[in-house]
Design a protein around this motif. Sequence first.
Motif, short mmCIF file in Angstrom:
data_model
loop_
_atom_site.label_atom_id
_atom_site.label_comp_id
_atom_site.label_asym_id
_atom_site.label_seq_id
_atom_site.Cartn_x
_atom_site.Cartn_y
_atom_site.Cartn_z
N ASP A 322 -43.08 35.46 -33.08
CA ASP A 322 -41.76 36.40 -32.72
C ASP A 322 -41.12 35.65 -32.71
O ASP A 322 -41.46 34.52 -32.35
N PRO A 323 -39.84 35.77 -33.26
CA PRO A 323 -38.53 34.94 -33.96
C PRO A 323 -37.35 35.20 -32.09
O PRO A 323 -37.52 33.43 -32.03
N ARG A 324 -38.34 35.61 -31.23
CA ARG A 324 -37.76 34.43 -30.05
C ARG A 324 -38.25 33.86 -29.36
O ARG A 324 -37.93 32.70 -28.43
N ALA A 325 -39.51 33.22 -29.56
CA ALA A 325 -40.66 32.10 -29.63
C ALA A 325 -39.95 31.26 -29.96
O ALA A 325 -39.70 30.18 -29.65
N ILE A 326 -39.35 31.18 -31.02
CA ILE A 326 -39.07 30.06 -32.24
C ILE A 326 -37.76 30.06 -31.71
O ILE A 326 -37.84 28.92 -31.36
N ARG A 327 -36.64 31.25 -30.93
CA ARG A 327 -35.71 30.30 -30.54
C ARG A 327 -35.86 29.51 -28.56
O ARG A 327 -35.84 29.04 -28.89
N GLU A 340 -38.43 15.93 -31.69
CA GLU A 340 -39.86 16.21 -32.75
C GLU A 340 -40.64 17.58 -32.60
O GLU A 340 -41.00 18.06 -31.72
N TRP A 341 -40.38 18.37 -33.77
CA TRP A 341 -40.45 19.75 -33.81
C TRP A 341 -42.58 19.80 -33.18
O TRP A 341 -43.00 18.81 -34.66
N THR A 342 -43.24 20.72 -32.96
CA THR A 342 -44.94 20.21 -33.13
C THR A 342 -45.95 21.75 -32.43
O THR A 342 -44.61 22.80 -32.09
N GLU A 347 -46.48 26.62 -29.13
CA GLU A 347 -47.07 27.34 -27.95
C GLU A 347 -46.76 27.03 -26.67
O GLU A 347 -47.15 28.33 -26.72
N GLU A 348 -46.04 26.51 -26.97
CA GLU A 348 -45.45 26.85 -25.69
C GLU A 348 -44.79 27.61 -24.91
O GLU A 348 -44.55 28.84 -23.99
N ALA A 349 -43.49 27.53 -25.80
CA ALA A 349 -42.59 28.70 -26.35
C ALA A 349 -43.27 30.04 -26.15
O ALA A 349 -43.33 31.12 -25.67
N ALA A 351 -46.37 30.88 -25.56
CA ALA A 351 -46.94 31.45 -23.59
C ALA A 351 -45.51 31.51 -22.78
O ALA A 351 -46.34 32.86 -21.70
N ARG A 352 -44.81 31.40 -23.03
CA ARG A 352 -43.19 31.33 -21.77
C ARG A 352 -42.80 32.63 -22.17
O ARG A 352 -42.51 33.53 -21.62
N LEU A 353 -42.80 33.27 -23.26
CA LEU A 353 -42.31 34.92 -23.49
C LEU A 353 -42.96 35.73 -22.74
O LEU A 353 -42.57 36.30 -23.06
N SER A 354 -44.54 35.20 -23.32
CA SER A 354 -45.69 36.02 -22.58
C SER A 354 -45.01 36.21 -21.05
O SER A 354 -45.55 37.19 -20.61
N VAL A 355 -45.37 35.51 -20.63
CA VAL A 355 -44.93 35.14 -19.20
C VAL A 355 -43.49 36.10 -18.82
O VAL A 355 -43.89 36.61 -17.75
N TRP A 356 -42.57 35.78 -19.04
CA TRP A 356 -41.10 35.66 -18.80
C TRP A 356 -41.36 37.79 -19.01
O TRP A 356 -40.87 38.27 -18.79
N SER A 357 -41.94 38.11 -20.62
CA SER A 357 -41.72 39.28 -20.59
C SER A 357 -42.95 40.06 -20.08
O SER A 357 -42.44 41.65 -19.24
N ALA A 358 -43.96 39.73 -18.90
CA ALA A 358 -44.35 40.18 -17.77
C ALA A 358 -43.90 40.30 -16.65
O ALA A 358 -43.52 41.28 -15.66
N ALA A 359 -42.75 38.93 -16.59
CA ALA A 359 -42.07 39.01 -15.28
C ALA A 359 -41.10 40.22 -15.60
O ALA A 359 -40.41 40.82 -14.00
N PHE A 360 -40.09 39.88 -16.40
CA PHE A 360 -38.55 40.49 -16.32
C PHE A 360 -38.50 41.26 -17.61
O PHE A 360 -37.45 42.07 -18.27
N GLY A 361 -39.76 41.80 -18.40
CA GLY A 361 -39.77 42.77 -19.44
C GLY A 361 -39.08 44.30 -18.99
O GLY A 361 -39.68 44.75 -17.73
N ALA A 362 -39.17 45.19 -19.96
CA ALA A 362 -38.60 46.48 -19.93
C ALA A 362 -40.12 46.76 -18.94
O ALA A 362 -39.25 48.02 -17.63
N SER A 363 -41.16 46.93 -18.70
CA SER A 363 -42.02 47.45 -18.03
C SER A 363 -42.34 46.98 -17.07
O SER A 363 -42.30 47.39 -15.50
N ALA A 364 -41.60 45.38 -16.55
CA ALA A 364 -41.23 45.24 -15.64
C ALA A 364 -40.58 45.60 -14.57
O ALA A 364 -40.24 45.53 -13.21
#
Length: 430
Positions: A322-327, A340-342, A347-349, A351-364
Amino acid sequence: MRAWERPEIVSVPGESNAPWLHDTKTDSLVLAEPLDSARLYVCGITPYDATHIGHANTYLAFDTLQRVWIDAGYRVHYAQNVTDVDDPLLERATATGVHWRDLAESQVELFRTDMKALGIIPPNDFVAVTEVIDEIAAAVAVLQEAGLAYPVPTGDAIAEADGTIAVDLYFDIRAAEASTGWALGDESNLDLDSMLRLFAERGGDPDRAGKRDPLDPLLWKAARSGEPAWESPVGAGRPGWHIECSVIALKELGIDFTVQGGGSDLIFPHHDMSAGHAQALSGHPLAGVYSHTGMVAYQGEKMSKSLGNLVLVSGLRAQGIDPRAIRLALLARHYRTDWEWTDALLEEAIARLSVWSAAFGASAVSAAKNAASMEAPGTAASLVQSLRLALRHDLNTPEALKLVDDAAAGQLDDVSLVNRAISALLGVAL
């Protein structure tokens, strides 16, 4: 030249102000407060090997700067070049058997696609060097007439139509220093040994016979066999490297604009020389603030075209990232640090996108609107103000991400407001 589609930038209630930004010239934080509109120039790509994560890191940093300005109520005028004729591009075209124009066109289109996917605000003026050849040649002629440019004979150039021996034209640094008030090193703050080393490493020719000073940069390269060239008042040929950005910036933004940006590998010689050319042409400084992003490494080495250790945005997107995760992965590191890019960072990004989407996304947002009450809600307005403060302090995106992480673990009284702030300030639509 056509840029790419502008992302929607929603407004967020509340007030903000201009940001404090690190200035390379003074090595300090300065208030990047526009006098009228915010005028920004960021050096663009040489279109091959686009778009790697190092590119994305730079353009995302200045996207964030624009979002802070816009949130503070400023109008932004953003210009960016594309170096679509230059030695590295011609060398790549020759090596791959592709016409240089076709290579440039395909890579620029890939760059546009990647920038749109990442939600990067496009420049108002997206200018190819080949679109302003006449303006660049005219600027070189002005410098020559002012005694700030001089010829250096070359044995491999094509003679002019009248039989005149063609010459390359160089910028006379010492003459410019004596007449303009500009001084080499003003922006980079480097010593002479460092300048000579970097000049040789980054496209300069300190050992060229006939130059008055080893650091004098090429303004106009006389026509060579097999290379593109244009007829001009200073002879058939094509631009040197630094003069292009000086001419485009002055043409689109005017004198003494708000911020000159780019990667830290452009501090010297490119931005030092561009500033000198611009001041020699206009009699005014190029920019008020010089801002630079850090270098991105991969597998223990600085990510670079020459080393071939590139992580491409298009490659990650092709893998389904997901480009949002790259961002978010890029925003997790401060813009002016080297890092350094790893895979772990990505993977951390994700996971962060998933947490944010659940907390603040359209469904939330929908669930919060339908909820009759909330237990001990926090104050969304306070979170938004903290986000603004973090970003106004030298674009501190890691702190901004932490603030949202912490908020996602609790409850807030206005999920919709947080959703809008994340979209507007961080460019992540949930």
